[in-house]
Write an enzyme that holds these catalytic residues in place. Structure first.
Site, PDB file in Angstrom:
ATOM      1  N   PRO A 122      -5.416  -1.142  -6.469  1.00 47.03           N
ATOM      2  CA  PRO A 122      -6.490  -1.964  -7.037  1.00 47.03           C
ATOM      3  C   PRO A 122      -7.608  -2.175  -6.024  1.00 47.03           C
ATOM      4  CG  PRO A 122      -4.619  -3.334  -6.433  1.00 47.03           C
ATOM      5  CD  PRO A 122      -4.175  -1.915  -6.250  1.00 47.03           C
ATOM      6  N   GLU A 133      -2.983   9.448   2.529  1.00 46.76           N
ATOM      7  CA  GLU A 133      -3.264   8.101   2.028  1.00 46.76           C
ATOM      8  C   GLU A 133      -3.953   7.214   3.058  1.00 46.76           C
ATOM      9  OE1 GLU A 133       0.227   6.318   0.218  1.00 46.76           O
ATOM     10  OE2 GLU A 133       0.806   8.256  -0.629  1.00 46.76           O
ATOM     11  N   VAL A 154       1.838   3.324  -4.586  1.00 47.60           N
ATOM     12  CA  VAL A 154       1.446   4.717  -4.825  1.00 47.60           C
ATOM     13  C   VAL A 154       2.706   5.590  -4.828  1.00 47.60           C
ATOM     14  CG1 VAL A 154      -0.001   6.632  -4.049  1.00 47.60           C
ATOM     15  CG2 VAL A 154      -0.722   4.270  -3.623  1.00 47.60           C
ATOM     16  N   SER A 204       5.038   7.388   2.164  1.00 46.42           N
ATOM     17  CA  SER A 204       3.939   8.364   2.165  1.00 46.42           C
ATOM     18  C   SER A 204       2.692   7.844   2.868  1.00 46.42           C
ATOM     19  CB  SER A 204       3.595   8.785   0.733  1.00 46.42           C
ATOM     20  OG  SER A 204       3.274   7.664  -0.067  1.00 46.42           O
ATOM     21  N   HIS A 225       0.811  -1.215   0.000  1.00 44.03           N
ATOM     22  CA  HIS A 225       0.000   0.000   0.000  1.00 44.03           C
ATOM     23  C   HIS A 225       0.845   1.266   0.000  1.00 44.03           C
ATOM     24  CE1 HIS A 225      -4.189  -1.579   0.514  1.00 44.03           C
ATOM     25  NE2 HIS A 225      -3.463  -2.674   0.638  1.00 44.03           N
TER      26      HIS A 225
END
Length: 341
Positions: A156, A84, A64, A70, A60
């Site tokens: 996804p 996020e 990104v 992040s 995860h």
């Protein structure tokens, strides 16, 4: 006899140490990685659910904008608090306190991005009983932006069909093959899922094929109506990790399926479950709709050693996705240096 018993006891201790060396007590010459390892071992021993959470964080974060830590940010100068962590596709992320603890130990000697991928690697090693291990180096820089919208646009969804998954994994910023898609999906052998992520599998005209006993057991423990009441409960990703009562209701017998019945193990049980239609997500089941992907499901079901090796290779590739916005080594993993005080 006393001397003999002492000798036998000592031998047993040594054998136990050697047997567990690959899963617990692994040592690194690199001081940062060694500190990470020790903290991950302690965290999983205290709370086993932390292990799957740390493995999940790697995907995860790195998916990104590359591996830039992040996903750990609570606030940024450009995104405010809409980071996020608040993305719909990041529901249930955990393990942040472990990363914080490790950062306190290593300070400026490692970026938060490095800590995150090292911790995920060690969690995979421990949860697999030493069968999944891979080498990583440091040098990643931490990002200074973190957007919930960007995460939802990039990660996804659990409701993706096969073409959407293939396009997502094969995108230029990812560059993963269908085989690697199938390999990384095997991480769903551990962890938990929220009802909102699999509600589409429980009712409606467009329900993708799911074993009826498994579906009924899910509806019983997590009625879809709970979502309208503001509740979003979780169940284990893997029926193997569910309670004995749930397994009975779902007609799930891990031994008969050829699955290691030990709960919480990172292994190839996902492939057994998927081929029995006893998986939570549509994005899992749709792998059966592509001939090549379906063939890999069978292959990994029948060859645990191959999956262990391929999963390790895919995690190395994932952990090395370049950080598109990596700029600093944060003082705190939750804030950029500009905000740190």
């Amino acid at each position: 006899m006393a001397k003999l018993n002492t000798t036998v006891l000592s031998l047993c201790v040594v054998l136990a140490f050697l047997t567990g060396q690959s899963a617990a007590g692994r040592y690194y010459a690199d001081k940062v990685q060694d500190k990470v390892r020790k903290e991950v071992e302690k965290a999983i021993a205290y709370n086993p659910s932390v292990g799957p959470a740390l493995v999940r964080l790697v995907f995860h974060d790195c998916w990104v904008n590359g591996c830039d830590g992040s996903v750990l940010l609570d606030k940024t100068p450009t995104d405010g608090t809409n980071t996020e962590k608040k993305a719909v596709n990041n529901i249930g992320l955990a393990g942040f306190e472990v990363i914080d603890t490790i950062k306190q130990k290593v300070g400026g000697d490692a970026s938060c991005a490095d800590i995150l991928v090292f911790a995920g690697r060690d969690a995979a090693d421990i949860l697999s009983g030493g069968k999944i291990f891979y080498t990583l180096t440091g040098g990643r820089k931490d990002g200074v932006s973190s957007s919930a919208a960007a995460a939802d646009a990039t990660l996804p969804s659990s409701t993706f069909d096969f073409n959407q998954l293939q396009n997502n994994f094969g995108a230029a910023n990812h560059g993963f093959t269908v085989e690697e898609l199938v390999v990384l999906s095997g991480a769903h052998s551990i962890g938990v899922a929220h009802l909102s992520s699999y509600q589409d599998r429980l009712a409606g005209a467009d329900v993708t094929p799911i074993d009826s006993d498994y579906q009924a057991a899910l509806v019983k423990v997590t009625p879809p109506g709970l979502l309208t009441q503001g509740q979003d409960p979780t169940v284990p990703n893997n029926a193997r990790d569910a309670s004995s009562a749930f397994q009975k209701a779902a007609a799930y017998d891990p031994v008969k399926l050829g699955v290691n019945p030990t709960r919480g193990v990172l292994d190839n049980s996902y492939y057994h479950n998927t081929l029995e239609n006893k998986v939570l997500f549509k994005s899992d089941w749709v792998l059966r709709t592509d001939s090549f992907a379906a063939g890999k499901l069978e292959e990994y079901k029948n060859n645990a050693t191959e999956w262990n090796s391929d999963f390790a290779d895919a995690m190395v590739k994932l952990s090395n996705l370049p950080a598109l916005q990596g700029k600093e080594i944060r003082k705190s993993c939750r804030f950029t240096n500009q905000q740190y005080y």
